[in-house]
Structure formats: structure tokens, C-alpha cells
Scaffold this active site. Structure first.
Site, PDB file in Angstrom:
ATOM      1  N   GLU A  27       0.844  -1.196   0.000  1.00 19.74           N
ATOM      2  CA  GLU A  27       0.000   0.000   0.000  1.00 19.74           C
ATOM      3  C   GLU A  27       0.875   1.241   0.000  1.00 19.74           C
ATOM      4  O   GLU A  27       2.023   1.186   0.450  1.00 19.74           O
ATOM      5  CB  GLU A  27      -0.873   0.032   1.273  1.00 19.74           C
ATOM      6  N   LYS A  36       2.319   4.439   1.602  1.00 18.07           N
ATOM      7  CA  LYS A  36       2.476   4.872   3.005  1.00 18.07           C
ATOM      8  C   LYS A  36       2.271   6.382   3.011  1.00 18.07           C
ATOM      9  O   LYS A  36       3.146   7.147   2.585  1.00 18.07           O
ATOM     10  CB  LYS A  36       3.850   4.482   3.565  1.00 18.07           C
ATOM     11  N   ARG A  54      -2.255   9.189  11.816  1.00 20.15           N
ATOM     12  CA  ARG A  54      -3.056   7.967  11.916  1.00 20.15           C
ATOM     13  C   ARG A  54      -4.327   8.260  12.704  1.00 20.15           C
ATOM     14  O   ARG A  54      -4.267   8.873  13.773  1.00 20.15           O
ATOM     15  CB  ARG A  54      -2.255   6.881  12.607  1.00 20.15           C
ATOM     16  N   ARG A  73      -2.844   7.800  17.561  1.00 16.31           N
ATOM     17  CA  ARG A  73      -2.169   6.578  17.990  1.00 16.31           C
ATOM     18  C   ARG A  73      -1.717   6.669  19.435  1.00 16.31           C
ATOM     19  O   ARG A  73      -1.370   5.665  20.035  1.00 16.31           O
ATOM     20  CB  ARG A  73      -1.009   6.207  17.071  1.00 16.31           C
ATOM     21  N   GLU A 128      -5.279   6.992   7.403  1.00 17.76           N
ATOM     22  CA  GLU A 128      -4.331   8.093   7.588  1.00 17.76           C
ATOM     23  C   GLU A 128      -5.015   9.368   7.092  1.00 17.76           C
ATOM     24  O   GLU A 128      -5.549   9.390   5.972  1.00 17.76           O
ATOM     25  CB  GLU A 128      -3.064   7.778   6.773  1.00 17.76           C
ATOM     26  N   PHE A 139      -7.237   2.141   5.767  1.00 18.76           N
ATOM     27  CA  PHE A 139      -6.429   0.962   5.460  1.00 18.76           C
ATOM     28  C   PHE A 139      -6.758  -0.245   6.334  1.00 18.76           C
ATOM     29  O   PHE A 139      -6.231  -1.322   6.127  1.00 18.76           O
ATOM     30  CB  PHE A 139      -4.922   1.263   5.480  1.00 18.76           C
ATOM     31  N   ARG A 161       4.460  -4.733  17.002  1.00 20.61           N
ATOM     32  CA  ARG A 161       5.227  -4.377  15.809  1.00 20.61           C
ATOM     33  C   ARG A 161       5.830  -5.674  15.299  1.00 20.61           C
ATOM     34  O   ARG A 161       6.587  -6.325  16.012  1.00 20.61           O
ATOM     35  CB  ARG A 161       6.336  -3.384  16.182  1.00 20.61           C
ATOM     36  N   LYS A 180       7.522  -1.632   6.606  1.00 20.55           N
ATOM     37  CA  LYS A 180       7.550  -0.334   5.917  1.00 20.55           C
ATOM     38  C   LYS A 180       8.861  -0.160   5.169  1.00 20.55           C
ATOM     39  O   LYS A 180       9.903  -0.676   5.582  1.00 20.55           O
ATOM     40  CB  LYS A 180       7.323   0.804   6.905  1.00 20.55           C
TER      41      LYS A 180
HETATM   42  P1  ATP Z   1       6.599   6.297  11.040  1.00 15.98           P
HETATM   43  O1  ATP Z   1       7.319   7.271  11.921  1.00 15.98           O
HETATM   44  O2  ATP Z   1       7.401   5.637   9.980  1.00 15.98           O
HETATM   45  O3  ATP Z   1       5.241   6.749  10.585  1.00 15.98           O
HETATM   46  P2  ATP Z   1       5.513   4.866  13.196  1.00 15.98           P
HETATM   47  O4  ATP Z   1       6.397   4.411  14.303  1.00 15.98           O
HETATM   48  O5  ATP Z   1       4.612   6.024  13.426  1.00 15.98           O
HETATM   49  O6  ATP Z   1       6.405   5.084  11.942  1.00 15.98           O
HETATM   50  P3  ATP Z   1       5.059   2.459  11.832  1.00 15.98           P
HETATM   51  O7  ATP Z   1       4.305   1.246  12.215  1.00 15.98           O
HETATM   52  O8  ATP Z   1       6.509   2.309  11.772  1.00 15.98           O
HETATM   53  O9  ATP Z   1       4.644   3.659  12.771  1.00 15.98           O
HETATM   54  O10 ATP Z   1       4.563   2.967  10.430  1.00 15.98           O
HETATM   55  C1  ATP Z   1       3.221   2.898  10.231  1.00 15.98           C
HETATM   56  C2  ATP Z   1       2.620   4.247  10.243  1.00 15.98           C
HETATM   57  O11 ATP Z   1       2.457   4.624   8.893  1.00 15.98           O
HETATM   58  C3  ATP Z   1       1.241   4.146  10.801  1.00 15.98           C
HETATM   59  O12 ATP Z   1       1.236   4.458  12.192  1.00 15.98           O
HETATM   60  C4  ATP Z   1       0.416   5.098   9.970  1.00 15.98           C
HETATM   61  O13 ATP Z   1       0.334   6.354  10.623  1.00 15.98           O
HETATM   62  C5  ATP Z   1       1.233   5.301   8.717  1.00 15.98           C
HETATM   63  N1  ATP Z   1       0.617   4.780   7.479  1.00 15.98           N
HETATM   64  C6  ATP Z   1       0.515   5.475   6.327  1.00 15.98           C
HETATM   65  N2  ATP Z   1      -0.035   4.738   5.364  1.00 15.98           N
HETATM   66  C7  ATP Z   1      -0.320   3.523   5.901  1.00 15.98           C
HETATM   67  C8  ATP Z   1      -0.898   2.328   5.391  1.00 15.98           C
HETATM   68  N3  ATP Z   1      -1.288   2.233   4.121  1.00 15.98           N
HETATM   69  N4  ATP Z   1      -1.041   1.290   6.244  1.00 15.98           N
HETATM   70  C9  ATP Z   1      -0.649   1.379   7.535  1.00 15.98           C
HETATM   71  N5  ATP Z   1      -0.082   2.479   8.075  1.00 15.98           N
HETATM   72  C10 ATP Z   1       0.088   3.544   7.266  1.00 15.98           C
END
Ligand code: ATP
Length: 587
Positions: free
Chosen positions: A249, A251, A256, A271, A301, A341, A418, A424
């Protein structure tokens, strides 16, 4: 239960930093707690009357609390204030001035938990004329019947300074030991992850045991701990890890949102479980309007789009929505779209155990799509080439990268974890060996030259969820512009701590300590082993921690993350191992 008994336990917890010792203290205490009082005690240990996501703070100003201390102790305002200036903590002021519990008189009442909760509720709900005075008197009345230790914790609770050091994980350990078995610990944690309500989990366990716990399900209105992604350094490794085929997908670079659609209302949680509904009233309304059922929980998102071109904007734009006061103007000036998502619940059905592809189908089935309510763009790929092509599309569409998701039948929604079901891959990984880090500020060093008198550099730490402790990884002095430096005291000073925070291990000694609270995004050139830092101390080499070199602030304050949601020690160690593997020319 007597509040003094609770205060003694808080004090014991505060006097140790060893997780096992804290678990023992808690388990012994829980075994004496009446089941019906456990819930309130758990919230109080976190300085609250409700679960975190209620977002209600007791929030009494220090000055008001000092007045109550002065009234109760009979000490002049000036003496109280002087001690407060010296310690910075109304809890310590109260403890020192309220020297001993008075003899019970006609005018005193025993300080039971029940009485404390009733008075704190009156403080929390006091509104309108004279409300400050009433709050002060409710507190003074409690202090009147307190000993020094009870006074310390009452004043910390009402000013939002309650930190007894026991993390959620430690409390869950102790609950499992007291009311079930160590083996039941994962099931108890699952119940917490799907409700984010430690008080509810504790009460259920104490009352109905594991049978009650097994009945705890995803519920509209109770936020679910979000599922998170692992990272890998190349698309080829992502596809290989996924077994040669997976869903990918876009990103999106936004915020979130976990949207809870109820029968009559909608609530959006961030979150870190904050209520985002006031910031996205248009999204709340649109998601409800496009839903064909009665109740659901979805995740997506929220991304800002340019009102003229329709292009997606960067994360900074959508955060402006959070800071604007005139929300109706902001809704027009900063249009936002949600890209859905995931779906965690729909009309009586818990979807978290349903495989990924079926969850996606369910979103399509239950929601109409429109301009501001869309599905995340997804493709199933069967080769590295297909995945790389999709990644390019994502970057061209102004996304920060891609999220690969497993399409195996085992690909359920793992609340609060996680793992490699989601991986990612960001465009930044192509430029640097590592991902950005989200780190919490635990100290500041005064600057020199142009920065004299201001905070010039910050001591940054990361979190270890296995021990519940913070460890330092770098001193950060680059990437700040003048406006940010000028604003640092506003951002940080409310978390100042007179001594090293109890949950932190550090070898460096900054000029000022802060309780872990503010999270900043940082990029760096390299992860190294460092004798000066304490994150992951001794894990890779004796008496040596993990440090990050040439750190630079990206300009992004992660106010969507709490300090315990920082990049973890384990993640940084994984990145270190990926980096060494990369520089060996193996990838
Ligand atoms: P980052 O700082 O990279 O956003 P994170 O620690 O907030 O990382 P991760 O699980 O590493 O969280 O990355 C997922 C984050 O990416 C999610 O918390 C969400 O906010 C965002 N996101 C964007 N697009 C998507 C998607 N298609 N599916 C899931 N999460 C997504």
C-alpha cells in the site's frame, strides 16, 4: 481501603528502579486490594481517575495547590512558595510542611480511598464561579486528614506529576502473578491491547478471573492499541521476507486516525489515544455518512491536500489543523482526506482475527468511497520488480514510501504489536542507512556564544519496553532554527525535573533534566557502539550502549507519540545490525 496504605505502596515503587522488585511490590499489594477498589487504584497510580483515553486531567495549577498547603499547614504563603521554588514539586512541599497526621477530632474524617476519589471527582468537575476556590478547599480538606506521604501523592496527582515508575507492562506482570498465572500473561496483555483500559482489565481479572478476560473484546468507544510495522533496508528484502508475494500500500504522510463510529456519535483517536475528533470534524462526519452499517472501528491516515491542485501535502500541513483554533476556517483552508487501510470491528463482529485481504474486502463492502473518504491504494505484487514499480508510483504520488502487508491467512490485526506482518519501506532509506528515529528529550545543555542562556543542545533517549526504562542515545544540537530554540522552554520546562528522572539511565549530566514527555524526530548518519550512552547498555558489548552519530532534528515534533512510543532500543539495535550487514556489502 486506607489511602495511607496506597501511598506507602507508591513510595515503595518510587524507591526502586528494578522491574522485578516493582512487580513483587505490586503483586503483594494487589493480593490485599479489594477487587472493587482495584480499578480506581490503578488509575490513581497513573495520576488519573479514568483511563488515559478519557483525556480528562485534574490539572490544578501549582499556585492553587500551594494555597491549600498553606491553609492546612498554617505556614505563611512566603515559606510555602520558597520551598516550591527550591524543589519545583508541590508534592515535596506538602510532604515537608504537613509533618504528621493530626489526631482524629470531631472535625476529621478517615482518609479512605473512597473519600479521596469523591473529592478528586469534585475537583475534576468543578466549573464556573468560585470553582478555583472550591477546588482548593476540597484539596485542603483532604490534606487536613493526611500524613506527609499521603500529602505528597495527593499534590502530585492533582498537578499531573504522578510518576511512580511502574510501567503498564510491569502492572500487567503483577496482575498475572496475583490473579492468574505467568502463562496467562499474553492473554491479559491482549485484553489490555484491545481496550487500552488497565483499570478495566485489572477489575475483570480480580472479579471474574481469566474467564472474564477471555470475554474482553474490541468495543466501539474504547481505543485499540495500534498495530505497527517492522522495517527492512531494501524492497528486495521486503518481498523475500513476505515469501515472494504480498500486498503493498501507499504509506501516506499524515496522522493515523482510529475512527470509532457509534450509533449516535463518532470519535477519532490518535495513535497515542488522544481525542482527535475536534481537529477533524469533517472527517468524522464524512466517515459516518459513508458507512452503511451501525457501528464500526476503522483505521486510516488523515492527509492534507492542496485545495487548488488536489495534491497530497506533507505531514506538517495536517498538523496545522491540530494547532488551529478557528476550526471551521481550518476545515476550509486545509482540506483533509482519510485513506482507510484497516477495519477492526463492524456491526457486532470483531475483525481483528480476520485475515488482511478479507478485512480489506470488508472496508469496500461497508463504505462508500468519495473525494475525502478513500481506500489506501494497494496492489498485490509477485516480484521485486512489481514492488519497485509500485514504490515509484507511491513516491510520485507524494507518499513517504510503502507498507507491505502479508496476505497469508495468519495476517490478522495484531493490536499493540510491531511485527513482520507489516513492513515499511520509506524513500529516506535510499539516502541514509537508517530510518529516522523518534526520541524523547530527557535533558538540556545551556548553549554558548549565540545560544548563551538558551538551551543549546538536548540529551535524547529511547525506550526499552522490555525493562520499562529510558536510555540515552545522543546529544542533539543540529537542525534547530532560531524560532524553535526560542520556543524550547515553552515546549520543555513543564517537564523539568530537579534530579535525574527515576525511569532514566544516563551517564551524561545535562544542565537541566526533563521527565520523558516530548518526542522529536531525528535523522542520523550512523548508529555506533558508545561508552557514553546507556540505551541497550551491555547488550552488544559490555558496559557499552548504542549511540547515534551526527544526529539532526528534522523539524518534526512527534506530538502524536508518547515517550513510550519512541523508536525502541530493540529497533535501534536491529537497525544497527542492518547497517553493519549493509556496510559489509552483503545486501
Ligand atoms: P513512522 O514514523 O514511519 O510513521 P511509526 O512508528 O509512526 O512510523 P510504523 O508502524 O513504523 O509507525 O509505520 C506505520 C505508520 O504509517 C502508521 O502508524 C500510519 O500512521 C502510517 N501509514 C501510512 N499509510 C499507511 C498504510 N497504508 N497502512 C498502515 N499504516 C500507514
Amino acid at each position: 481501603m486506607d489511602f495511607a496504605d496506597i501511598a506507602i505502596t507508591f513510595d515503595k515503587l518510587e524507591s526502586t528502579s528494578a522491574r522485578l522488585e516493582m512487580t513483587d511490590i505490586l503483586a503483594e499489594f494487589f493480593s490485599r486490594c479489594p477487587a472493587k477498589e482495584l480499578r480506581s487504584i490503578i488509575y490513581l497510580s497513573q495520576g488519573k481517575l479514568h483511563p488515559d483515553f478519557y483525556g480528562v486531567e485534574l490539572g490544578m495549577a501549582d499556585k492553587l495547590v500551594l494555597k491549600a498547603i498553606s491553609l492546612t499547614s498554617g505556614k505563611p504563603d512566603a515559606v510555602v512558595e520558597e520551598l516550591w521554588l527550591k524543589t519545583g514539586d508541590p508534592g515535596q512541599v506538602a510532604e515537608q510542611l504537613i509533618t504528621k497526621k493530626k489526631q482524629m477530632t470531631l472535625f476529621s474524617e478517615p482518609l479512605t480511598l473512597d473519600r479521596v476519589i469523591k473529592s478528586l471527582t469534585l475537583i475534576e468537575t468543578a466549573e464556573g464561579k468560585d470553582s478555583q476556590d472550591r477546588k482548593m478547599k476540597h484539596l485542603a480538606s483532604l490534606l487536613h486528614d493526611s500524613g506527609p506521604l499521603e500529602a505528597r501523592y495527593l499534590c502530585r496527582i492533582v498537578t499531573g506529576r504522578m510518576r511512580v515508575g511502574a510501567s503498564t507492562m510491569t502492572i500487567l506482570d503483577a496482575l498475572a502473578i496475583t490473579y492468574a498465572t505467568k502463562e496467562s500473561r499474553p492473554e491479559i496483555e491482549r485484553a489490555f491491547n484491545v481496550t487500552c483500559d488497565l483499570g478495566l482489565v485489572a477489575e475483570t481479572l480480580a472479579t471474574d478471573g481469566m474467564e472474564g478476560i477471555s470475554k474482553i473484546k474490541v468495543t466501539v468507544g474504547d481505543p485499540v492499541k495500534v498495530m505497527l510495522a517492522e522495517r527492512l533496508p531494501s524492497i528486495a528484502e521486503v518481498v523475500e521476507k513476505m515469501g515472494g508475494e504480498c500486498a503493498i500500500e501507499y504509506k501516506y504522510d499524515g496522522i493515523r486516525a482510529q475512527v470509532h463510529i457509534g450509533k449516535d456519535s463518532v470519535k477519532i483517536y490518535s495513535r497515542r489515544l488522544e481525542d482527535l475528533t475536534p481537529n477533524f470534524p469533517d472527517i468524522a462526519e464524512a466517515v459516518k455518512a459513508h458507512f452503511k452499517g451501525t457501528e464500526a472501528i476503522i483505521e486510516g491516515e488523515c492527509v492534507a491536500v492542496d485545495s487548488e491542485t488536489g495534491y497530497m501535502q506533507s505531514f506538517q500541513e495536517v498538523t496545522h489543523r491540530r494547532r488551529k483554533h478557528g476550526m471551521s476556517d481550518a476545515v476550509k483552508e486545509i482540506p483533509v482526506r482519510i485513506f482507510m487501510f484497516d477495519i477492526l470491528y463492524v456491526d457486532g463482529k470483531d475483525m481483528t482475527n480476520v485475515p488482511y485481504l478479507q478485512r480489506r474486502e470488508a472496508i469496500k463492502e461497508w463504505f462508500d468511497i468519495s473525494d475525502n473518504v478513500q481506500m489506501s491504494t494497494m496492489r498485490i505484487v509477485h516480484s521485486v520488480q512489481e514492488a519497485e514499480d509500485f514504490f515509484e508510483d507511491a513516491v510520485n504520488a507524494r507518499c513517504e514510501g510503502v507498507m507491505a502487508k502479508s496476505i497469508a491467512d495468519t495476517s490478522i490485526y495484531r493490536a499493540g504489536s510491531r511485527g513482520f506482518l507489516w513492513i515499511k519501506y520509506k524513500k529516506d532509506y535510499q539516502e541514509s542507512l537508517t530510518d529516522s528515529f523518534d526520541l524523547t528529550v530527557v535533558g538540556a545543555f545551556y548553549g554558548m556564544g549565540k545560544r548563551a542562556g538558551k538551551y543549546g543542545a538536548l540529551l535524547m533517549a529511547t525506550y526499552d519496553p522490555e525493562t520499562g526504562r529510558y536510555g540515552t542515545v545522543c546529544k542533539l544540537g543540529t537542525g534547530f532554527d532560531d524560532a524553535f530554540l526560542d520556543n524550547l522552554p515553552n515546549l520543555l520546562d513543564m517537564y523539568k525535573s530537579p534530579e535525574i528522572p527515576q525511569s532514566l539511565d544516563a551517564k551524561m549530566q545535562p544542565d537541566v533534566w526533563f521527565q520523558p514527555a516530548v518526542v522529536l524526530e531525528v535523522v542520523a548518519a550512523e548508529i555506533t557502539l558508545s561508552p557514553n550512552h546507556t540505551a541497550g547498555l551491555g547488550v552488544l558489548k559490555e558496559d557499552t550502549g548504542i549511540g547515534i552519530r551526527f544526529p539532526r532534528f528534522t523539524g518534526r515534533v512527534r506530538d502524536d507519540k508518547g515517550p513510550d512510543q519512541c523508536t525502541t532500543v530493540q529497533e535501534i539495535i536491529e537497525m544497527y545490525e542492518m547497517q553493519s550487514h549493509d556496510s559489509d556489502g552483503l545486501s
